[in-house]
Enzyme design. Structure first.
Site, PDB file in Angstrom:
ATOM      1  N   SER A  23       1.000  -1.202  -0.157  1.00 61.64           N
ATOM      2  CA  SER A  23       0.245   0.137  -0.119  1.00 61.64           C
ATOM      3  C   SER A  23       0.637   1.120   0.097  1.00 61.64           C
ATOM      4  O   SER A  23       1.532   1.462   0.909  1.00 61.64           O
ATOM      5  CB  SER A  23      -1.072  -0.014   0.993  1.00 61.64           C
ATOM      6  OG  SER A  23      -1.691   1.305   1.139  1.00 61.64           O
ATOM      7  N   HIS A  47      -1.611  -1.718  -4.361  1.00 67.25           N
ATOM      8  CA  HIS A  47      -3.015  -1.376  -3.606  1.00 67.25           C
ATOM      9  C   HIS A  47      -2.527   0.068  -3.600  1.00 67.25           C
ATOM     10  O   HIS A  47      -1.873   1.046  -3.093  1.00 67.25           O
ATOM     11  CB  HIS A  47      -2.374  -1.589  -1.894  1.00 67.25           C
ATOM     12  CG  HIS A  47      -4.104  -1.864  -1.350  1.00 67.25           C
ATOM     13  ND1 HIS A  47      -5.656  -2.474  -2.020  1.00 67.25           N
ATOM     14  CD2 HIS A  47      -4.777  -0.906  -0.349  1.00 67.25           C
ATOM     15  CE1 HIS A  47      -6.228  -1.928  -1.250  1.00 67.25           C
ATOM     16  NE2 HIS A  47      -5.748  -1.009   0.344  1.00 67.25           N
ATOM     17  N   ASP A  65      -4.853   3.539  -2.168  1.00 66.07           N
ATOM     18  CA  ASP A  65      -5.439   4.353  -1.142  1.00 66.07           C
ATOM     19  C   ASP A  65      -6.472   5.472  -1.727  1.00 66.07           C
ATOM     20  O   ASP A  65      -5.768   6.156  -1.600  1.00 66.07           O
ATOM     21  CB  ASP A  65      -5.604   4.006   0.578  1.00 66.07           C
ATOM     22  CG  ASP A  65      -5.225   2.539   0.769  1.00 66.07           C
ATOM     23  OD1 ASP A  65      -6.438   1.887   0.682  1.00 66.07           O
ATOM     24  OD2 ASP A  65      -4.693   2.032   1.473  1.00 66.07           O
ATOM     25  N   MET A  71      -9.377   7.837  -0.579  1.00 62.50           N
ATOM     26  CA  MET A  71      -9.387   8.882   0.351  1.00 62.50           C
ATOM     27  C   MET A  71     -10.603  10.391   0.581  1.00 62.50           C
ATOM     28  O   MET A  71      -9.647  11.043  -0.853  1.00 62.50           O
ATOM     29  CB  MET A  71      -9.239   8.542   1.455  1.00 62.50           C
ATOM     30  CG  MET A  71      -8.443   7.468   2.283  1.00 62.50           C
ATOM     31  SD  MET A  71      -7.286   7.652   4.000  1.00 62.50           S
ATOM     32  CE  MET A  71      -7.037   6.417   3.067  1.00 62.50           C
ATOM     33  N   HIS A  76      -8.155   1.262  -4.093  1.00 58.46           N
ATOM     34  CA  HIS A  76      -9.598   0.774  -3.023  1.00 58.46           C
ATOM     35  C   HIS A  76      -9.895   2.692  -2.876  1.00 58.46           C
ATOM     36  O   HIS A  76      -9.192   2.890  -2.619  1.00 58.46           O
ATOM     37  CB  HIS A  76      -9.121   0.178  -1.815  1.00 58.46           C
ATOM     38  CG  HIS A  76      -9.876   0.168  -0.607  1.00 58.46           C
ATOM     39  ND1 HIS A  76      -9.108   0.276   0.599  1.00 58.46           N
ATOM     40  CD2 HIS A  76     -10.750   0.088  -0.288  1.00 58.46           C
ATOM     41  CE1 HIS A  76     -10.139   0.289   1.754  1.00 58.46           C
ATOM     42  NE2 HIS A  76     -11.051   0.278   1.052  1.00 58.46           N
ATOM     43  N   MET A  95     -12.367   4.306  -0.771  1.00 58.75           N
ATOM     44  CA  MET A  95     -12.636   4.782   0.251  1.00 58.75           C
ATOM     45  C   MET A  95     -13.405   6.028   0.513  1.00 58.75           C
ATOM     46  O   MET A  95     -12.808   7.552   0.541  1.00 58.75           O
ATOM     47  CB  MET A  95     -11.653   4.715   1.467  1.00 58.75           C
ATOM     48  CG  MET A  95     -10.918   3.712   1.618  1.00 58.75           C
ATOM     49  SD  MET A  95     -10.151   3.456   3.445  1.00 58.75           S
ATOM     50  CE  MET A  95      -8.255   3.632   2.243  1.00 58.75           C
ATOM     51  N   MET A 144     -12.010  -5.327   5.573  1.00 62.51           N
ATOM     52  CA  MET A 144     -10.513  -4.170   6.928  1.00 62.51           C
ATOM     53  C   MET A 144     -10.202  -4.679   8.035  1.00 62.51           C
ATOM     54  O   MET A 144     -11.593  -4.928   8.222  1.00 62.51           O
ATOM     55  CB  MET A 144     -11.766  -3.316   6.769  1.00 62.51           C
ATOM     56  CG  MET A 144     -11.855  -2.175   5.157  1.00 62.51           C
ATOM     57  SD  MET A 144      -9.993  -2.055   4.296  1.00 62.51           S
ATOM     58  CE  MET A 144      -9.246  -0.488   5.965  1.00 62.51           C
ATOM     59  N   ASP A 174      -6.811  -6.079   4.876  1.00 62.66           N
ATOM     60  CA  ASP A 174      -6.291  -4.696   4.884  1.00 62.66           C
ATOM     61  C   ASP A 174      -6.071  -3.622   6.140  1.00 62.66           C
ATOM     62  O   ASP A 174      -7.199  -3.600   6.956  1.00 62.66           O
ATOM     63  CB  ASP A 174      -6.820  -3.836   4.028  1.00 62.66           C
ATOM     64  CG  ASP A 174      -6.206  -2.185   3.736  1.00 62.66           C
ATOM     65  OD1 ASP A 174      -4.601  -2.225   4.101  1.00 62.66           O
ATOM     66  OD2 ASP A 174      -6.916  -1.868   2.585  1.00 62.66           O
TER      67      ASP A 174
END
Length: 227
Positions: free
Chosen positions: A9, A34, A36, A38, A67, A69, A138, A177
């Site tokens: 990540s 990975h 993320d 957000m 991913h 979020m 998660m 994760d």
């Protein structure tokens, strides 16, 4: 591509040296990355978005495991496709019509993942398991890196694996994760996870050494799966 993977990540990377660190990941034999994203709404933090993904896509052949979020992710599916995402993982808690959104992602030619938070039971996913390539469990509350692994995760992973087998969706991958390191990786692998996300445990210190540690734990599962 092997069924069991480490997906480092970049949330934990040194952004002053991001390109260099991604190259180290590739050289160490990783196939996944990975990413993320957000939005400051679904989770309190804001991370990064399409321009960063597009810029690293131009220099990397890694599989981009993105991913999201973010609230109402259907608004951005086409744009993530254009910037190079291979898989989009969306949160069940963030979608008004989960099945529809997963269908749109597949329709754009990307693989689909669906994530659930630690407080969300796995049975909320039963109706969409035939529409996903991966489920993300998660093991910390989303939004911040460096959190401690929640022990209850192992039970949820086992429950998810049983549900996939019972519904004829055994080929769906299970990703985990949050707080995964040398002390917790075996527990989640034994519980049924295929895809291991790690941030601080990869980027903290010697990246190549850290990746070799994870691969030493993961490789026996690929060998067993190949027989």
């Amino acid at each position: 591509m092997q069924r069991y993977q480490l997906s480092p990540s970049i949330l934990a990377a040194d952004f002053n040296r991001l390109g260099e660190q991604i190259r180290k990941i590739e050289q160490a034999g990783c196939q996944w990355l990975h990413i993320d994203v957000m939005d400051g709404t679904f989770v309190p933090s804001i991370s990064f978005g399409m321009p960063l993904i597009k810029s690293i896509r131009e220099e990397s052949t890694l599989y981009f495991d993105v991913h999201l979020m973010i609230q109402d992710p259907e608004r951005y599916i086409q744009r993530f496709k254009e910037c190079g995402a291979d898989m989009l993982t969306i949160h069940a808690e963030a979608c008004s019509d989960l099945a529809f959104t997963l269908g749109v992602i597949h329709g754009k030619g990307m693989q689909t993942g669906v994530a659930i938070n630690p407080s969300t039971p796995v049975n909320v996913l039963e109706r969409v398991l035939d529409k996903v390539d991966m489920v993300l469990i998660m093991s910390v509350n989303p939004g911040f890196g460096g959190q401690k692994y929640i022990p209850e995760t192992a039970r949820k992973l086992q429950e998810m694996r049983r549900m996939l087998d019972a519904t004829g969706n055994s080929e769906v991958l299970i990703q985990v994760d949050g707080g995964i390191n040398e002390k917790t990786v075996d527990e989640v692998l034994e519980a049924g996870a295929n895809i291991i996300v790690a941030g601080s445990a990869v980027f903290g210190g010697d990246i190549e050494k850290n990746i070799r540690m994870f691969q030493d734990h993961i490789d026996p599962y690929n060998s067993r799966d190949d027989r």
